[in-house]
Design an enzyme around this catalytic site. Structure first.
Site, short mmCIF file in Angstrom:
data_model
loop_
_atom_site.label_atom_id
_atom_site.label_comp_id
_atom_site.label_asym_id
_atom_site.label_seq_id
_atom_site.Cartn_x
_atom_site.Cartn_y
_atom_site.Cartn_z
N GLY A 193 0.76 -1.24 0.00
CA GLY A 193 0.00 0.00 0.00
C GLY A 193 0.79 1.29 0.00
NE ARG A 214 17.10 12.40 -4.75
CZ ARG A 214 17.76 11.99 -5.83
NH1 ARG A 214 18.58 10.94 -5.72
NH2 ARG A 214 17.61 12.58 -6.99
N PRO A 232 6.79 13.00 -2.66
CG PRO A 232 7.46 15.22 -2.82
CD PRO A 232 7.38 13.95 -3.61
N GLY A 271 8.07 4.33 6.55
CA GLY A 271 6.82 3.66 6.86
C GLY A 271 6.52 3.55 8.35
CD GLU A 272 8.11 0.01 10.16
OE1 GLU A 272 7.21 -0.15 10.99
OE2 GLU A 272 8.33 -0.79 9.22
N GLY A 309 14.23 5.37 5.81
CA GLY A 309 12.93 4.74 5.95
C GLY A 309 11.86 5.69 6.43
#
Length: 737
Positions: A464, A625, A629, A701-702, A699
C-alpha cells in the site's frame, strides 16, 4: 528527466479502483477446493478425541485432515531474518499438543466454502486441557533474558542508578501498552497448487523469498521448486512478514487431495495465528538538574512471547541514543506465555519504547516547570553516545521547529487544564519520533525492449505505500525515460531477491539495486554499440560516450546518438542486466543512521463524560531524500492514524481462563474510522544524507506511527492534568471525581 522528488499519483491506482488488481484470494484455479481451519478451543493441553465420522460424510467434504492422518513433514531448519532467532516454529498438525487458544488442530477440505465451513463447525474435539498462563502481570510470570540479542538485553554507560538517585529532579514511573492485532483490510489467504513436486503459492506475503524458503524447508523441497506469487497486498502492517501455519496447511491439503486448495482466514482467526504487537510493561526513571540537563536514564522493559519461540523487538533501543545523558542503563526481558508468537507490527519496539520514554520526559518537563520542547532541545546530543559515532544526519531540532511553527505550539499555555474551547478541555502535546535507517542486500533486473521501453523486476511486495510508483520513478530517473515507458514488476519469488517489505528499508534497498541495474543495462547497451561495426560508435572509447536521457551520445554531441529503441533493434534481442546493492560495512561502522521526527497533537476532552477527540496532528520528519512527496505524506498520515488507534482504541483482551481473545472482531476491537480522523499534516525538512545509501533515502513507513501515541498521551495530560501511563487511554482514565 527528473522523476525523483515529484508528487506523482500511483501508477497502479487505476488497477486498484477498477478491480483489476488481483490479491492472493483472487487467483482461483481450475478444479479448486476450499479449506477451512478448525481452531483449538482450549488454551493449553492436548487432543484426546476427534469425532470425525459424521463430518467426513457431510455434503461436499473431500477430506478431514488432523494430526492423525496428516503427512509428517520434515520441517527442516530455516530462520529468515524476520523469524525469531531462538525457538522453533509451530509444527502444524504434527502431534496432539495444543500450545495456545486458536491453534489450528484440523482442516476441512470441501467442494465449496459453504460446505467446508459447515463441516468445520460440526467437528467435535475433546481435549485434556490445562490452565494456560496468558497475562503478563501474573505473579507466576518469571521474565527471562532472551537467548538471542543478549548483548542488547542489558546495556549501560556510566552509573545510571546512582545518577538518578542523586539528581535534584527525578521521575520514576511504570508504563504499559496493551496487546494489539494488525487487522489489515485484506485477510490472510493462500491458494496452493502442486505440479508433481513443484508447488505454486498465491499467498499474501510481505517477504516472498522467505516464504519460498520456509515452505521449501517445511516440505523438504529444493527452494527452486516453490514459487510464491503476490502482486498486491491489501494492507499488512507486518502481519504478513512471517510465513504462518495457514500457508503450510494450504500446501499440505493440496498435496493430500491432489487438487488446488484455497484457504482464507476469517477475521477471528487473524487474532490467533498471524502474530500481534506484544503487551509490554516498562519502567522509566529519569534524573535531571534543575535546568533540565539529564543526568541519568533507566529504562527497563518486559514484552510477552510464546513458550515455543522468543520474539524480541527494539523496546529499549531508542533510549540509548535519543538524548544526551552520561549515565544510561537499559534492560529488556521476555515473559513466556501460553499464546501464539507475537510479530512485528508497524514501528515494532520503537513505537512501544518511545511511548514510555517520551511520556516520562513530558512528566519531567512539568516537574521542572519547563516547556517540553525546550527540555528536548537542551538534551540534544552531538553524536550517538551509545556507540560513540556521529549521526549520518540528524534533523530533530529542525523537525521540532518546523512542526511547532505550523502547529502553533507558541499559543499553548503551560498549565494543565488551562486551555478551553467553550466547555471542552483543550490539550497540546509533543513527542519525538525516530526509527533506524535500515538497509539490506537487494537485487533487481532491468530489461530494455525493442519498442524503447523498459521492464524492471524485483521480488518485492507492495502492501500500500506505493512501491510500484516509487520504484518506477527511480528506474525512469536513471534510465532517462518517460514514466509511462517503464513497467515495474514485483510480487514473484522468481524475480531477483529482495529483503522483506517491512522495516522501512524497501526504497533504500530495492531502490538502490534498481539504480545499479539501470546503470548496468546502460553499460551493456553501450558495449553492444561499440562492438557493432555498423554502429556510429564502433570501437569508440567508453570514456567518450555518455547517456543523455534515453540516448547514447558522444560527449558534447547531444544532438546525435542512438536511442534505446535503436540500440536494442541493432542487437536483435532485449538488453537485460541485473544489479545488486548493499551498504558498505566500513561506512556502517562509522555512522549512526536514523530517521527523526517531531509530532504535535491537539485533543479536546469533554470534562463531564470523558470523551477524547484528537483534533489535529502535525508532524515533521527528517528522512533524507523524498522520492515522492505525495506518497510520503500518505505514509505519514497513515502512520498517524495508526498512532491514534494505539493511543486511544486498540487493545486485544484475553480471557485468563483459556487465553481466548474476547474481542476478536471489529465490533469490539476498536480502530479509528473516518469520523475519528482529524486534520493531519506531514512535512519534511530538507535533509541531505549521502551516507545512508546512494539514493540518500531513509525509511518512512514506521516513523510516523512511532511518535504519535506519546504526543496524544501528553496532550491528554495537558488537557486534564491527569497522567495516564497505560495505552489505550479510556474514558474512565480521564474522568475526575
Amino acid at each position: 528527466m527528473n522523476w525523483i522528488g515529484k508528487p506523482l499519483t500511483r501508477v497502479d491506482g487505476r488497477a486498484k479502483v477498477t478491480g483489476a488488481a488481483r490479491y492472493a484470494a483472487d487467483f482461483n484455479q481450475p478444479g479448486q477446493l476450499y479449506a477451512v481451519i478448525v481452531s483449538a478451543t482450549v488454551g493449553l493441553g492436548r487432543i484426546k478425541e476427534i469425532e470425525s465420522g459424521e463430518v467426513e460424510r457431510m455434503p461436499g467434504v473431500v477430506a478431514l485432515i488432523t494430526h492423525r492422518n496428516a503427512e509428517k513433514l520434515p520441517y527442516l531448519p530455516h530462520k529468515g531474518v524476520i523469524d525469531p532467532a531462538a525457538g522453533e516454529r509451530l509444527h502444524v498438525l504434527q502431534d496432539e499438543e495444543v500450545h495456545f487458544y486458536g491453534q489450528p488442530v484440523a482442516i476441512v477440505v470441501a467442494d465449496s466454502l459453504d460446505h467446508a465451513e459447515r463441516a468445520a463447525a460440526a467437528l467435535r474435539i475433546t481435549y485434556a486441557a490445562r490452565q494456560p498462563l496468558v497475562d503478563l502481570s501474573d505473579e507466576e510470570v518469571q521474565p527471562i533474558v532472551p537467548d538471542a540479542g543478549r548483548t542488547l538485553a542489558d546495556r549501560a554507560r556510566g552509573d545510571a542508578d546512582a545518577a538518578v538517585a542523586g539528581a535534584p529532579v527525578r521521575i520514576d514511573e511504570v508504563y504499559e501498552i496493551a496487546r494489539e492485532n494488525h487487522n489489515p483490510m485484506e485477510p490472510h489467504a493462500t491458494i496452493a497448487a502442486w505440479d508433481g513436486d513443484r508447488l505454486t503459492l498465491w499467498s499474501k506475503s510481505q517477504y516472498l523469498v522467505n516464504e519460498q524458503a520456509e515452505i521449501a524447508a517445511v516440505f523438504g523441497l529444493p527452494t527452486e521448486n516453490v514459487e510464491v506469487v503476490c502482486p498486491f497486498i491489501g494492507g499488512a502492517f507486518g502481519s504478513s512478514l512471517r510465513t504462518w501455519p495457514h500457508v503450510t496447511l494450504a500446501a499440505l491439503a493440496a498435496r493430500q487431495v491432489g487438487r488446488p486448495v484455497k484457504l482464507a482466514l476469517t477475521r477471528k482467526q487473524m487474532f490467533f495465528t498471524t502474530g500481534h504487537r506484544p503487551r509490554t510493561h516498562q519502567r522509566i526513571a529519569l534524573g535531571a538538574t534543575e535546568d533540565g540537563k539529564l543526568q541519568g536514564i533507566i529504562h527497563e522493559g518486559t514484552g510477552e512471547t510464546s513458550r515455543y519461540e522468543q520474539f524480541i523487538e527494539a523496546l529499549t533501543a531508542v533510549t540509548d541514543y535519543l538524548y544526551s545523558c552520561p549515565n544510561v542503563r537499559t534492560r529488556y526481558r521476555l515473559a513466556q506465555l501460553d499464546t501464539g508468537t507475537p510479530n512485528h507490527m508497524r514501528g515494532p519496539g520503537e513505537a512501544s519504547g518511545i511511548f514510555a520514554l517520551e511520556s516520562a520526559l513530558d512528566e519531567l518537563s512539568y516537574k521542572l516547570g519547563m516547556n517540553p520542547v525546550e527540555l528536548r532541545r537542551r538534551n540534544e546530543p552531538r553524536l550517538d553516545e551509545a556507540e560513540g559515532k556521529p549521526f549520518s544526519s540528524r534533523s530533530l531540532i529542525q523537525c521540532y521547529d518546523m512542526a511547532g511553527e505550523r502547529f502553533g505550539w507558541s499559543r499553548r499555555t503551560p498549565e494543565p487544564r488551562s486551555m478551553r474551547d467553550g466547555r471542552l478541555l483543550i490539550g497540546m502535546g509533543a513527542a519525538t519520533a525516530t526509527y533506524p535507517a535500515f538497509h539490506a542486500p537487494a537485487r533487481a533486473r532491468v530489461r530494455l525492449l525493442p519498442d524503447g521501453s523498459a521492464e524492471v523486476e524485483a521480488a518485492a511486495s507492495d502492501m500500500g505505500p506505493g512501491t510500484y510508483t516509487s520504484m518506477t520513478q527511480v528506474a525512469a530517473e536513471f534510465l532517462g525515460l518517460p514514466l509511462d515507458r517503464v513497467r515495474f514488476r514485483l510480487g514473484k519469488s522468481v524475480y531477483p531477491q529482495t529483503p522483506s517489505h517491512g522495516g522501512s528499508w524497501t526504497m533504500a534497498s530495492v531502490g538502490s539495486a534498481i539504480r545499479v541495474a539501470c546503470a548496468e543495462a546502460q553499460a551493456q547497451a553501450a558495449r553492444l554499440a561499440v562492438s557493432d561495426n555498423g554502429s556510429p560508435f564502433f570501437e569508440a572509447s567508453a570514456d567518450d560516450l555518455e547517456w543523455v536521457e534515453d540516448r547514447l551520445v558522444r560527449r558534447g554531441e547531444a544532438a546525435q546518438g542512438l536511442s534505446y529503441r535503436e540500440l536494442v533493434a541493432r542487437s536483435g534481442a532485449p538488453v537485460e542486466a541485473e544489479g545488486s546493492a548493499q551498504r558498505d560495512p566500513e561506512v556502517a561502522e562509522k555512522y549512526s543512521m536514523h530517521s527523526f521526527g517531531a509530532v504535535f497533537a491537539e485533543v479536546a476532552i469533554d470534562p463531564d463524560v470523558g470523551t477524547i477527540r484528537v483534533r489535529r496532528l502535525v508532524g515533521a520528519y527528517g528522512i533524507g531524500r523524498v522520492v515522492n512527496p505525495l506518497l510520503a505524506r500518505s505514509q505519514c498520515t497513515g502512520g498517524m492514524i495508526g498512532g491514534i488507534g494505539m493511543a486511544l482504541m486498540e487493545r486485544t483482551v484475553l480471557d485468563r481462563r483459556d487465553g481466548r481473545p474476547v474481542n476478536a472482531h471489529m465490533a469490539d476491537y476498536l480502530m479509528p474510522v473516518n469520523l475519528d480522523i482529524p486534520r493531519l499534516e506531514a512535512y519534511f525538512v530538507d535533509e541531505v544524507d549521502p551516507v545512508v545509501n546512494p539514493l540518500g533515502v531513509k525509511g518512512l513507513g514506521e516513523i510516523a506511527l512511532v511518535g504519535t501515541a506519546p504526543a496524544i498521551a501528553n496532550a491528554v495530560f495537558h488537557a486534564t492534568g491527569k497522567r495516564v501511563r497505560a495505552l489505550p487511554i479510556h474514558i474512565e482514565d480521564v474522568l475526575t471525581a
